[in-house]
Design a protein around this motif. Structure first.
Motif, short mmCIF file in Angstrom:
data_model
loop_
_atom_site.label_atom_id
_atom_site.label_comp_id
_atom_site.label_asym_id
_atom_site.label_seq_id
_atom_site.Cartn_x
_atom_site.Cartn_y
_atom_site.Cartn_z
N GLU A 20 27.05 45.73 28.57
CA GLU A 20 27.20 45.17 29.92
C GLU A 20 27.73 43.74 29.87
O GLU A 20 28.58 43.36 30.68
CB GLU A 20 25.86 45.21 30.66
N GLN A 21 27.24 42.95 28.91
CA GLN A 21 27.72 41.58 28.77
C GLN A 21 29.19 41.54 28.38
O GLN A 21 29.96 40.74 28.90
CB GLN A 21 26.87 40.82 27.74
N ALA A 24 31.24 42.44 31.42
CA ALA A 24 31.28 41.33 32.38
C ALA A 24 32.25 40.25 31.92
O ALA A 24 33.01 39.70 32.72
CB ALA A 24 29.88 40.74 32.57
N CYS A 27 35.79 41.50 32.46
CA CYS A 27 36.12 41.46 33.88
C CYS A 27 36.45 40.03 34.31
O CYS A 27 37.42 39.81 35.03
CB CYS A 27 34.94 42.01 34.68
N THR A 28 35.66 39.08 33.85
CA THR A 28 35.91 37.67 34.17
C THR A 28 37.25 37.22 33.60
O THR A 28 38.04 36.57 34.29
CB THR A 28 34.78 36.78 33.62
#
Length: 71
Positions: A20-21, A24, A27-28
């Motif tokens: 998940e990290q 994320a 995505c950033t």
């Protein structure tokens, strides 16, 4: 406690959190790159694949590399 010391459910939870990290962060990065104004056709370009033909291009390429190395 190490990952090996966790039971199978604990290891899976750690793997899930890490995935998940990573997602994320990806995505950033994609969002920031999209807002950068750099056209898609230039996003895979690097100093390494730029072909400086003239002496002036080589000089400026060196300046750009030096600048990028200090930012």
């Amino acid at each position: 406690m190490s990952l090996e010391e966790l039971g199978a459910p604990g290891r899976e939870e750690v793997r899930r959190i890490l995935a998940e990290q990573r997602a994320a962060k990806q995505c950033t990065s994609e969002r920031l790159l999209g807002r950068s104004g750099i056209p898609a056709r230039y996003r895979d370009k690097t100093f390494a694949n730029y072909q400086a033909v003239t002496a002036e291009q080589r000089r400026v390429l060196g300046l750009c590399r030096a600048y990028a190395g200090h930012v």
